[in-house]
Enzyme design. Structure first.
Site, PDB file in Angstrom:
ATOM      1  N   SER A   1       6.804   2.398  -5.552  1.00 53.91           N
ATOM      2  CA  SER A   1       6.500   3.823  -5.373  1.00 53.91           C
ATOM      3  C   SER A   1       7.047   4.422  -3.790  1.00 53.91           C
ATOM      4  O   SER A   1       8.290   4.429  -3.948  1.00 53.91           O
ATOM      5  CB  SER A   1       4.934   3.761  -5.266  1.00 53.91           C
ATOM      6  N   THR A   2       6.323   4.441  -3.032  1.00 58.97           N
ATOM      7  CA  THR A   2       6.923   5.090  -1.749  1.00 58.97           C
ATOM      8  C   THR A   2       8.048   4.334  -1.194  1.00 58.97           C
ATOM      9  O   THR A   2       7.633   3.070  -0.813  1.00 58.97           O
ATOM     10  CB  THR A   2       5.816   5.296  -0.651  1.00 58.97           C
TER      11      THR A   2
ATOM     12  N   MET B   1       2.394   2.721  -2.134  1.00 56.49           N
ATOM     13  CA  MET B   1       1.113   3.026  -1.689  1.00 56.49           C
ATOM     14  C   MET B   1       0.174   2.464  -2.772  1.00 56.49           C
ATOM     15  O   MET B   1       0.573   2.732  -3.764  1.00 56.49           O
ATOM     16  CB  MET B   1       0.942   4.100  -1.085  1.00 56.49           C
TER      17      MET B   1
ATOM     18  N   ASP C   1      -0.926   0.150  -7.505  1.00 57.75           N
ATOM     19  CA  ASP C   1      -0.612  -0.006  -9.283  1.00 57.75           C
ATOM     20  C   ASP C   1       0.137  -1.197  -9.403  1.00 57.75           C
ATOM     21  O   ASP C   1       1.312  -1.674  -8.756  1.00 57.75           O
ATOM     22  CB  ASP C   1       0.459   1.142  -9.242  1.00 57.75           C
TER      23      ASP C   1
ATOM     24  N   HIS D   1       7.208   5.839  -9.185  1.00 60.29           N
ATOM     25  CA  HIS D   1       6.504   6.919  -8.916  1.00 60.29           C
ATOM     26  C   HIS D   1       7.032   8.229  -8.474  1.00 60.29           C
ATOM     27  O   HIS D   1       7.373   8.557  -7.313  1.00 60.29           O
ATOM     28  CB  HIS D   1       4.866   6.661  -7.986  1.00 60.29           C
TER      29      HIS D   1
END
Length: 374
Positions: free
Chosen positions: A193-194, A314, A317, A220
């Site tokens: 993600s991030t 973050m 998931d 993401h």
């Protein structure tokens, strides 16, 4: 004692600067200390005001967001959240910005001047707060192949660039605990993600073309940006990287990135396995695509051993899906270390399950993957 974080807003539109500033009026611990109208103005304001975080518009005159970002990361490193339109050009620049040190980005809902920017207010506030906790030293770390990355959008690439890994990929034997004894096919499943676009560039560009496994990736990202990410990685890597399409048949040496807005699932197609994209099932934990959905779907493929990789991001998931993978098949798990994560959330949650087999700095993840793939 309450610590107030300072925010600088950069946008060539006075209307947008005002709108974004208004979002933070009632946000505790965030103070808007100034605005800038273009990239050059931003550099001067950052040096003078020393903000803790910057929102930076991608498309600006004189010095655009990407050009400004590169100078910021050299002259006055600061966590940056990019604001981008969903145009093809905007998506390409945004993806390159992520590889050059931006913490995260927000897609404007309706172009450069978004009168409906309030739609993404909560997301923008959340990402700005999150960015204030990011270590600048991790953002400054040179990305693999940065020279190629910096020239990619300025030339016409007619053939795939073959890149050289920064270190040899050894296929030495590690403690595989009977991983390869029964000779099943292998499947690599990556979730991030991030900070993910930069981490993926570090990993995917080191995977050799002859890897005997397909690679599935959930990053993401909203719709419109995953295509640009896939194109960028494809041109920097030996393996083929593509945005997944409904009905794609899995092939070794190909990485499939789940398109924004769609969960990526797997299903049997005769003797093969194909990709099924789903935009009907609700987001998981606010994400579609979600790593958990991909892992859960892959757990049903008994003919494959799975290698699950969870990198910077973050939240948590991938953790629930990892638990299912581990209880239904022969699975190894790699998590990115806190040393290199932009945000040590998803890998930390996975590690705390006790199911992770290897914790690696992002620089070493590709090498560890290749130790598991015969």
């Amino acid at each position: 004692m309450t610590v107030i974080k300072k925010l600088l807003i950069v946008d060539d539109s006075a209307f947008m600067r005002k709108l974004i500033g208004d979002f933070f009026v009632d946000v505790p611990n965030i103070e808007v200390i100034g605005t800038a109208r273009n990239g050059q103005d931003a550099l001067e304001k950052i040096k003078a005001l020393k903000p803790d975080v910057v929102t930076l518009d991608v498309e600006m005159p004189q010095l655009n967001g990407l050009e400004a970002l590169k100078l910021i990361m050299v002259d006055c490193p600061t966590p940056v959240v990019m604001l981008s339109s969903t145009t093809k050009a905007g998506a390409e620049i945004t993806v390159e910005a992520m590889a050059n040190g931006a913490v995260d980005f927000i897609a404007k809902p309706s172009g450069t001047i978004s009168l409906d920017l309030h739609k993404i207010k909560d997301e923008l506030v959340h990402k700005v707060i999150q960015a204030t906790n990011v270590s600048v030293t991790k953002l400054r770390k040179p990305a693999t192949l940065s020279k190629a990355a910096n020239t990619f959008f300025n030339k016409d690439i007619s053939t795939k660039e073959i890149t050289t890994p920064s270190k040899p990929l050894e296929r030495s034997v590690i403690n595989t605990n009977n991983w390869n004894l029964h000779g099943k096919k292998k499947l690599v499943l990556i979730g991030t993600s991030t900070g993910g676009p930069r981490a993926l560039q570090e990993v995917i560009t080191k995977i050799p073309q002859n890897i005997m496994a397909p690679i599935l990736i959930v990053q993401h990202m909203p719709a419109g940006f995953t295509k640009s990410l896939a194109t960028r990685l494809d041109n920097l890597s030996e393996i083929t990287v593509k945005e997944a399409e409904n009905g794609d048949i899995l092939q070794s040496g190909v990485a499939y990135i789940a398109p924004g807005g769609y969960h990526m699932k797997l299903q049997k197609v005769g003797m093969s396995v194909g990709i099924k994209l789903d935009n009907i099932e609700a987001p998981r934990g606010g994400h579609r695509p979600a790593v958990d959905v991909m892992y859960e779907s892959a757990s049903k493929l008994e003919e494959y051993d799975k290698l699950a990789v969870i990198m910077t991001g973050m939240g948590s998931d991938g953790t629930k899906g990892l638990k299912i993978l581990k209880t239904t098949g022969n699975v190894k798990a790699i998590s990115e270390s806190a040393n290199t994560c932009v945000v040590y959330g998803m890998p930390k949650a996975a590690f705390e399950t006790g199911l992770v087999d290897n914790v690696e700095d992002v620089d070493d993840i590709a090498q560890t993957i290749m130790k598991y793939i015969p």
